[in-house]
Design a protein around this motif. Sequence first.
Motif: not given
Lengths: 123, 110
Positions: A89-93, B44-45, B48, B59-64, B104, B106, B108
């Motif tokens: 899964g992946s989500r971004c801010f 992920i929630d 974030l 800015k963030y990217c989260v992968t699980c 993971t 990321y 930026m």
Amino acid sequence: MERKKVENTYITHPSYKDKFRPQPVKEILREVLTAKLDQAQYHADQTPVLTKAVADEVKDRLKELHLPRYKLIVQVVIGEQRGQGVRVGSRCFWDGDTDTCVSEVYRNETLFCVATAYGIYVY
Amino acid sequence: MDDEGENEFVTEQVQEIAKHAINSTLTNVTYTREKVNQWCQQIIDSCLKELSKLDKPFKYCVTCIIMQKNGAPLHTAATAFWDTKTDGLCCMQVGNDTMDCIVTIYAMQI
């Protein structure tokens, strides 16, 4: 050392032609995955190297699109197929107007691969 | 551009956030197909949410990735084309008896 002075450009959005578009990126992902993994078998020694090679290849291909002011991230996950359950899964801010994420899955008899590419715009 | 101190990406801090998110979701649970979607989202929630609370210009990217444990190996690779001075990534791996979880993050700088 003398620092170079740069004027503020006040650009907050990519121009229409320089936008990170999902469609061509998805094609690149698919091409690279098929090319690299078509004949591949899962191998404990070679697969880590292969994973990195796929990620690098995708990044290089994305750079060739020449998208100015975009930062790129490529994540590749390769695992052996043994009937186990996997959830990625992946989500971004981030700024949904300018930033995009594209994902592609490839599977053959011995391995599965999930490749995800992110494009993040720098203001 | 190159801020010192406060606005830096601190790997340890982010790693703690990821670890906390995984541990609060995945302690004392066994792998269930129906639940795994929900766990993934929950992890992920909460990552974030905590990250946005840091109030940093990122800015963030989260992968699980959650994978059931049956001896099958998994490899991940990440490459990035960004400013190494300001941007960073952090990876956290936690496993219990029935599954492995890799988060993971990321970041930026804007």
